[in-house]
Design an enzyme around this catalytic site. Structure first.
Site, short mmCIF file in Angstrom:
data_model
loop_
_atom_site.label_atom_id
_atom_site.label_comp_id
_atom_site.label_asym_id
_atom_site.label_seq_id
_atom_site.Cartn_x
_atom_site.Cartn_y
_atom_site.Cartn_z
N TRP A 102 0.82 -1.22 0.00
CA TRP A 102 0.00 0.00 0.00
C TRP A 102 0.85 1.26 0.00
CZ3 TRP A 102 -4.34 -0.28 -2.19
CH2 TRP A 102 -5.11 -1.43 -2.09
N ASP A 172 -1.86 6.54 6.41
CA ASP A 172 -2.92 5.69 5.85
C ASP A 172 -3.26 4.66 6.92
OD1 ASP A 172 -4.52 3.88 4.55
OD2 ASP A 172 -3.18 3.58 2.84
N LYS A 196 -12.48 -1.72 5.86
CA LYS A 196 -11.68 -2.66 6.62
C LYS A 196 -12.22 -2.77 8.04
CE LYS A 196 -9.10 -2.87 2.90
NZ LYS A 196 -8.17 -1.88 2.49
C1 LIG Z 1 -7.55 -1.36 1.24
C2 LIG Z 1 -6.48 -0.37 1.43
C3 LIG Z 1 -6.32 0.74 0.56
C4 LIG Z 1 -7.19 0.93 -0.65
O1 LIG Z 1 -8.48 1.22 -0.32
P1 LIG Z 1 -9.56 1.54 -1.47
O2 LIG Z 1 -10.70 2.03 -0.66
O3 LIG Z 1 -9.80 0.27 -2.21
O4 LIG Z 1 -8.97 2.58 -2.35
C5 LIG Z 1 -5.33 1.64 0.82
N1 LIG Z 1 -4.51 1.49 1.89
C6 LIG Z 1 -4.62 0.45 2.74
C7 LIG Z 1 -3.69 0.35 3.89
C8 LIG Z 1 -5.61 -0.51 2.53
O5 LIG Z 1 -5.73 -1.54 3.38
#
Ligand SMILES: *Cc1c(COP(=O)(O)O)cnc(C)c1O
Length: 359
Positions: A102, A172, A196
């Site tokens: 990521w 993030d 998540k």
């Molecule tokens: C799932 C995830 C993303 C991407 O998320 P989207 O909503 O599909 O764009 C980005 N960063 C992390 C750490 C993730 O787990």
């Protein structure tokens, strides 16, 4: 009805109580005469849902008053571009820590807007740890330092808040937000997709210190301009109303569970059990260095990959779903977010032991 234990990385399992409440309120929300899906986002009923969503998140995370909370679309992936657009503020550089798939993607998109200073990378070690702080390169002329607090695919989690040497810290937190208490005041910006650990997909949370916004260039799309969305309570355009409502239900469920601190204790216990079972077995292995093992996403590799298929189908026969690892890592991955009950982890551990005994 037979609901399984769902170990998906995202969209992921939701608290059953939340789904049941949504079902109950599906045709009519309170005394509104309509479903949340059918309400105007400008109407008095949705105003209540929106206000409670923000105030519940503020109280669960103890978000200080000088931070804006935005509920946007475009996913966490959209933020990979919107963050440099909004935060560079005339600067030409931003620092990034690369600890997995990521952060790799965040870096790749940021390069379209600025020079990326690679503060640290664990790529050479296949993303199995967080690089030692002693070797970090932080350029104090950079606009911010970005890191991914939990790498969902590689199962690597920061246990401490990185020292950004005074740069605004950007994180993030898509896959570990609300899994442990954090001090929001240490951050310039926190972002997370909701699918998540907060609800279904379709909402992206951005928590940003108010002095950092208002400097985006005119080329930034208005709906992804933090200052514009902040001025409009994230309703510059039509928000994902039903998803806001569902995230709101998850937050109320979390409050009922005792909040983030109580949830952290459960997450520690669930993860410790699962890692212990993996470490004690001869069949399963987790490649991540112990201090950086994720409490949320637990990858494990079978000693013989020819057993992978048998493992997955036997797991499903036992009501344990979505255990296949990401294609870039292989093996298995169990995502054990807030909504995964301890009984689900216990069932997985018992199944893994039985599978090892019979294979
Ligand atoms: C799932 C995830 C993303 C991407 O998320 P989207 O909503 O599909 O764009 C980005 N960063 C992390 C750490 C993730 O787990």
């Amino acid at each position: 009805m037979s609901r399984v234990y769902n170990f998906s990385a995202g969209p992921s399992t939701l608290p059953e109580a939340v789904l049941a409440q949504a079902q109950q309120e599906m045709l009519e929300w309170h005394d509104s005469g309509m479903s949340v899906m059918e309400m105007s986002h400008r109407g008095k009923h949705f105003a209540i849902i929106a206000e409670e969503l923000e105030s519940d998140l503020r109280s669960l995370m103890a978000i200080p008053a000088n931070y804006k909370v935005l509920f946007l679309q475009g996913g966490a992936s959209g933020q990979f571009s919107f963050i440099p657009q909004n935060l560079l503020n005339g600067k030409t550089k931003a620092c990034y820590i690369k600890t997995g798939a990521w952060s790799e993607k965040a870096i790749s998109d940021a390069k379209n807007y600025c020079d990326v200073v690679l503060t640290a990378s664990s790529e050479a070690e296949k993303y199995t740890h967080v690089p030692d702080v002693a070797g970090w390169v932080i350029d104090t002329d950079a606009a911010y330092l970005h890191y991914t607090s939990n790498e969902t695919i590689h199962g690597v989690e920061f246990s401490d808040v990185p020292d950004s040497k005074g740069l605004p810290l950007v994180s993030d937190m898509s896959s570990n937000i609300l899994s442990r208490p954090i001090d929001v005041s240490q951050y310039g910006l926190i972002y997370a997709g909701t699918q998540k650990n907060m609800g279904p997909s379709g909402v992206t949370i951005v928590i940003v210190r108010d002095d950092l916004i208002g400097h985006a260039p005119k080329t930034t799309p208005a709906v992804f301009n933090y200052a514009e969305q902040a001025k409009n309570q994230s309703m510059l355009n039509t928000p994902a109303t039903y998803n806001w409502y569902l995230v709101g239900l998850v937050l109320k469920w979390l409050q009922g569970q005792g909040g983030v601190a109580a949830m952290e204790q459960r997450n520690i216990a669930k993860a410790a059990k699962l890692y212990q079972a993996i470490d004690q077995s001869a069949l399963y292995r987790n490649p991540v260095a112990t201090p950086y093992r994720s409490r949320m996403n637990v990858p494990f590799i079978l000693a013989d990959e020819n057993l992978d298929k048998a493992f997955i189908s036997a797991a499903e026969a036992n009501g344990l779903y979505e255990l296949k690892g990401h294609r870039s890592v292989g093996g298995m991955r169990a995502s054990i977010y807030n909504a995964m009950p301890e009984a689900g982890v216990d069932a997985l551990i018992a199944f893994m032991a039985e599978f090892e005994r019979t294979h």
